[in-house]
Scaffold this motif. Structure first.
Motif, short mmCIF file in Angstrom:
data_model
loop_
_atom_site.label_atom_id
_atom_site.label_comp_id
_atom_site.label_asym_id
_atom_site.label_seq_id
_atom_site.Cartn_x
_atom_site.Cartn_y
_atom_site.Cartn_z
N ILE A 56 -0.62 1.10 12.17
CA ILE A 56 -0.25 2.49 11.94
C ILE A 56 -1.40 3.38 12.43
O ILE A 56 -2.57 3.15 12.09
CB ILE A 56 0.02 2.76 10.45
CG1 ILE A 56 1.13 1.83 9.94
CG2 ILE A 56 0.39 4.23 10.21
CD1 ILE A 56 2.46 2.01 10.63
N VAL A 57 -1.05 4.38 13.24
CA VAL A 57 -2.06 5.27 13.83
C VAL A 57 -1.69 6.71 13.47
O VAL A 57 -0.52 7.11 13.60
CB VAL A 57 -2.12 5.10 15.36
CG1 VAL A 57 -3.03 6.16 15.98
CG2 VAL A 57 -2.60 3.71 15.73
N ARG A 58 -2.68 7.43 13.01
CA ARG A 58 -2.47 8.85 12.77
C ARG A 58 -3.76 9.61 13.05
O ARG A 58 -4.81 8.99 13.32
CB ARG A 58 -1.99 9.12 11.34
CG ARG A 58 -2.96 8.73 10.24
CD ARG A 58 -2.35 8.99 8.87
NE ARG A 58 -2.00 10.38 8.68
CZ ARG A 58 -2.86 11.31 8.23
NH1 ARG A 58 -4.11 10.98 7.94
NH2 ARG A 58 -2.49 12.57 8.08
N VAL A 59 -3.68 10.92 13.03
CA VAL A 59 -4.85 11.76 13.33
C VAL A 59 -5.10 12.67 12.16
O VAL A 59 -4.17 13.28 11.61
CB VAL A 59 -4.60 12.59 14.62
CG1 VAL A 59 -5.64 13.69 14.75
CG2 VAL A 59 -4.62 11.68 15.84
N ASP A 60 -6.34 12.72 11.77
CA ASP A 60 -6.73 13.61 10.69
C ASP A 60 -7.84 14.50 11.21
O ASP A 60 -9.02 14.11 11.21
CB ASP A 60 -7.19 12.80 9.47
CG ASP A 60 -7.49 13.70 8.27
OD1 ASP A 60 -7.22 14.92 8.39
OD2 ASP A 60 -7.97 13.19 7.26
N SER A 61 -7.47 15.65 11.67
CA SER A 61 -8.39 16.64 12.23
C SER A 61 -9.23 16.07 13.37
O SER A 61 -8.80 16.11 14.52
CB SER A 61 -9.28 17.23 11.15
OG SER A 61 -10.07 18.25 11.70
N ASN A 62 -10.38 15.48 13.04
CA ASN A 62 -11.30 15.09 14.10
C ASN A 62 -11.36 13.58 14.33
O ASN A 62 -12.11 13.14 15.18
CB ASN A 62 -12.72 15.56 13.76
CG ASN A 62 -12.74 17.05 13.46
OD1 ASN A 62 -11.92 17.79 14.00
ND2 ASN A 62 -13.64 17.46 12.60
N VAL A 63 -10.60 12.85 13.55
CA VAL A 63 -10.69 11.39 13.69
C VAL A 63 -9.31 10.80 13.87
O VAL A 63 -8.30 11.36 13.45
CB VAL A 63 -11.35 10.73 12.45
CG1 VAL A 63 -12.77 11.22 12.30
CG2 VAL A 63 -10.53 10.98 11.20
N LEU A 64 -9.32 9.65 14.57
CA LEU A 64 -8.11 8.86 14.68
C LEU A 64 -8.20 7.76 13.64
O LEU A 64 -9.21 7.05 13.57
CB LEU A 64 -7.99 8.27 16.09
CG LEU A 64 -6.70 7.50 16.41
CD1 LEU A 64 -6.33 7.71 17.86
CD2 LEU A 64 -6.86 6.02 16.12
N ALA A 110 -6.79 4.25 12.24
CA ALA A 110 -6.05 3.06 12.65
C ALA A 110 -5.91 2.14 11.44
O ALA A 110 -6.90 1.67 10.90
CB ALA A 110 -6.78 2.35 13.79
N GLY A 111 -4.68 1.85 11.03
CA GLY A 111 -4.40 1.01 9.87
C GLY A 111 -3.56 1.74 8.86
O GLY A 111 -3.42 2.98 8.96
N PRO A 112 -2.88 1.01 7.99
CA PRO A 112 -2.92 -0.44 7.81
C PRO A 112 -2.23 -1.22 8.93
O PRO A 112 -1.65 -0.62 9.84
CB PRO A 112 -2.19 -0.66 6.48
CG PRO A 112 -1.84 0.69 5.96
CD PRO A 112 -2.03 1.68 7.02
N PRO A 121 0.85 -1.21 0.00
CA PRO A 121 0.00 0.00 0.00
C PRO A 121 0.87 1.25 0.00
O PRO A 121 2.08 1.15 0.10
CB PRO A 121 -0.75 -0.11 1.32
CG PRO A 121 0.26 -0.75 2.24
CD PRO A 121 1.08 -1.68 1.40
N GLU A 122 0.24 2.39 -0.09
CA GLU A 122 0.95 3.66 0.03
C GLU A 122 1.49 3.79 1.45
O GLU A 122 0.85 3.34 2.41
CB GLU A 122 -0.01 4.82 -0.25
CG GLU A 122 -0.41 4.93 -1.71
CD GLU A 122 0.74 5.33 -2.60
OE1 GLU A 122 1.53 6.20 -2.16
OE2 GLU A 122 0.88 4.78 -3.71
N PRO A 123 2.68 4.34 1.60
CA PRO A 123 3.15 4.58 2.98
C PRO A 123 2.21 5.55 3.67
O PRO A 123 1.53 6.35 3.01
CB PRO A 123 4.54 5.18 2.76
CG PRO A 123 4.55 5.65 1.37
CD PRO A 123 3.61 4.79 0.59
N PRO A 124 2.17 5.48 4.99
CA PRO A 124 1.23 6.36 5.71
C PRO A 124 1.61 7.83 5.54
O PRO A 124 2.76 8.15 5.29
CB PRO A 124 1.39 5.92 7.17
CG PRO A 124 2.74 5.29 7.23
CD PRO A 124 2.96 4.66 5.90
#
Lengths: 321, 395
Positions: free
Chosen positions: A150-158, A160-162, A132-135
């Protein structure tokens, strides 16, 4: 006699520990508990801007990552081992806020994989060629029984994945979005993520620009796995289910998730430790008013590193608690 | 030495040497005719008498006395021995006038005393000071006027059997300060302490009055002492002079480096004014917290300073500047670090209170650590305060 003892035991430490009058203003921070120091002027040039430090811990070893500009103005990331020996020195390494330990105890920094024993480069592209594309950075990886999530945050959501296996093959490309918080529902910005292998938990540090507060969310391996595989309670917010702390800080106050508690650098002159569960301040360390420093705490809460920007000297000290 | 002191201001502390007499012998009082006065040759305590001045003084005094209606019944020449009670020129005068003078570059002090010939009683006297120019004549005139007034006042109130006033006849001063010079004023030198004592020349001071003397000795603080004239023959032990401090030891404590102390050695280049000092401070950095470890700190500083402002009551304000180096010894993990951080002591301001044997002080330091050295301490300017005590020290 008892009164005198009480005074000696309580008042004197309070006076000597907290009052600026009893602190040598020219002494570096943690001068009473330094264990190692070295000059880094052969590595770095002007450290006054854009210097960041973070400690990576895989449970058996820890390394200090320092990002700063060298004499030629180039961005450089350097890994020091616990004896402050240089183990890695690279130009233009990806954002070290996306550094974490994987299931093998090796370290991922951006797209690169380094050995957990000596920080030797293992791979320059740990996420492989698509798919897949890297995070999208910043992001972190949390080790679970199923693999690295892999965990990241995008404004209002967390997000989770890949999910990756120990050999960094893709187990699942599924990325699930879980709303972070009910109120405020938005305005979250990524600050850092640290994993404490001793407790098997990671601390996610987020800044909320709407209420001007720092959120520290503690994510266990099980919670990370549930968020990725979809078994996290439907409709629930992250902060509904996971332990978290809301701390009043400045927007750019460095915040460190440690086993002892959450450390907040207040004006870089005062280090405050907040209890992870109650949010109560449990310890404070104040030092003199000199110098310009960067700091980094080890996730196990045993060590604190500091870098004197003007003298380009690196210190390692025991934490004061 | 007294001449040099004249240049920086002449203070007149001369005590009234002779008070007015309360009575004169009947012989003088009963006379309607002009009183007869023998005038002695002016004398000085200096080693080099000024013959021209002495001649001028004597002639002026004689002239003034004649103008005031006195008969000058005898004039001593320069070669004559000093006139003392019982040793008068045989010209049958009623009184005898002794003239003592002290001439500085600028000022003249004139001391006159008149004794009655028969009884040896002092009937008039005093001291007068003026400048060494034409105004000198005015001084002589003023002195003669007052002397004449005193003699005639004494004659007017005389009793049939009056007692002569009791005056100091002999004064012996003792002191532990060998070689100390004693002055009656800035100009009038009474003598030098030799073999622990000084026999002061005859000064007609009335009993019950006070005599103020100034004491001076190189290496010591000048001091003024007041003597109570209680008897005709006095043997007075003078208080010892306080030596000027040449060396001092400094002991101090600094809260910012509270677990330690500093000791310094100070050499005064100008006594108690400007100095050079070396200071070493040994301390350890430690905080009362688990895991805190002491690190050794040795701070050595060389400084130059002084006390340009002496307020009062022994309170002085000082300033100094200097350079130093701070050595820090840290015990690390399996190793030890020794750092040397040189610094500039930009300025130090201090206040001290000088007592007899010690001088407590407080001091504020502005210190700048640069980029030089091994670089343990943080570069920049820092303030420190300290308190301590200065003790005289004899190397």
């Amino acid at each position: 006699m008892a009164t005198m003892k009480a005074l000696a035991a309580g008042l004197l430490p309070l006076l000597l520990g907290a009052c600026q009058l009893f602190i040598d203003p020219a002494a570096p921070p943690f001068d009473d508990r330094l264990v190692l120091t070295r000059l880094v002027d052969d590595i770095f040039g002007d450290l006054r801007d854009e210097t960041e430090m973070t400690v990576l811990d895989n449970g058996s070893r820890h390394f200090l990552l320092v990002r700063g500009r060298d004499r030629h103005g180039q961005q450089r990331t350097v890994a020091f081992d616990s004896r402050l020996r240089v183990r890695m020195n690279r130009l233009h390494l990806w954002d070290q806020d996306s550094a974490f330990a994987d299931l093998n105890g090796d370290f991922v920094v951006g797209h690169s994989l380094f050995s957990g024993s000596d920080f030797r480069l293992l791979s320059d592209n740990v996420y492989g060629d698509p798919p897949p594309e890297p995070p999208e950075f910043p992001a972190t990886g949390i080790q679970t029984a199923a693999g690295t999530v892999i965990v990241r945050v995008d404004s209002n959501v967390l997000q989770a994945g890949p999910l990756y296996a120990a050999d960094w093959s893709v187990i699942s490309t599924e990325i699930r979005n879980i709303p972070l918080n009910a109120d405020p529902a938005g305005g979250f910005e990524w600050r850092s993520a640290r994993h404490d292998p001793g407790r098997g938990r990671s601390g996610l540090v987020l800044w909320n620009s709407e209420i001007k507060r720092t959120f520290v969310i503690e994510i266990s391996a099980q919670a990370a796995a549930e968020m990725q595989d979809g078994s996290f309670p439907g409709g629930a917010h992250v902060t509904d289910e996971l332990p978290h702390l809301i701390i009043s800080t400045n927007e750019h106050s460095p915040v460190f998730y440690t086993r002892r508690g959450v450390v907040v650098l207040h004006d870089r002159r005062e280090h405050r430790v907040y209890h992870r569960a109650t949010g109560r301040r449990i310890a404070t360390y104040e030092y003199g008013n000199g110098g310009d420093f960067s700091f980094a705490y080890s996730p196990d809460g045993k060590w604190v590193y500091s870098m004197d920007h003007s003298r380009r000297r690196l210190y390692k000290a025991r934490t004061w608690w | 030495m007294s001449r040099s002191r004249t240049a920086r201001g002449f203070w007149i502390t001369l005590v009234v040497i002779c008070a007015l007499t309360l009575s004169v012998p009947a012989q003088a009082a009963a006379q309607d005719a002009a009183l007869r006065i023998a005038v002695g040759w002016p004398r000085t305590a200096d080693d080099q008498p000024n013959r021209r001045l002495e001649t001028l003084l004597q002639n002026s005094i004689i002239s003034e006395l004649r103008a005031l209606g006195f008969v000058v019944a005898g004039v001593a020449a320069a070669a004559d021995p000093p006139v003392a009670p019982g040793d008068r020129p045989d010209e049958h005068p009623d009184m005898h006038l002794d003239v003592l003078y002290a001439a500085g570059p600028v000022r003249l002090t004139l001391v006159l005393s008149v004794t009655e010939t028969v009884s040896d009683g002092v009937v008039a006297g005093g001291s007068w000071t003026g400048t060494m120019d034409l105004a000198l004549i005015n001084v002589v005139r003023q002195a003669a006027d007052e002397i004449a007034h005193q003699i005639r006042s004494a004659a007017a109130v005389s009793e049939p059997y009056p007692q002569p006033p009791r005056v100091l006849q002999q004064l012996r001063l003792r002191s532990v300060n060998e070689g100390m010079t004693v002055y009656l004023s800035d100009e009038v030198q009474l003598g030098v302490i030799e073999d622990g004592m000084l026999d002061v020349p005859f000064i007609p001071v009335l009993l019950g009055s006070q005599l103020q003397v100034r004491k001076q000795l190189a290496g010591y603080h000048d001091q003024t002492e007041t003597l109570e004239i209680t008897a005709e023959r006095l043997d007075v032990q003078l208080s010892p002079l306080r030596p000027q401090v040449g060396w001092e030891m400094s002991l101090s404590w600094m809260p910012q480096r509270w677990a330690g102390a500093a000791v310094g050695l100070r050499r005064y280049l100008v006594p108690e004014r400007f100095y050079a000092q070396s200071t070493s401070q040994l301390s350890t950095r430690y905080r009362f917290a688990a895991g805190s470890r002491g690190s050794g700190v040795l701070d050595t500083r060389l400084s130059l300073g002084g006390y340009p402002i002496a307020v009062r009551g022994g309170f002085s304000l000082g300033a100094s500047t200097g350079v130093g180096v701070t050595l820090s010894l840290l015990a690390g993990e399996g190793t030890a670090y020794l750092f040397a951080d040189p610094y500039l002591n930009v300025v130090s301001l201090s206040a001290k209170w000088q007592f007899e044997r010690l001088a407590p002080f407080i001091q504020w330091d502005l210190v700048h650590y640069g980029e030089a050295g091994t670089g343990y301490l943080l570069s920049g300017a820092y303030e420190y305060i300290s308190a301590g005590v200065l003790l005289p020290w004899q190397p």
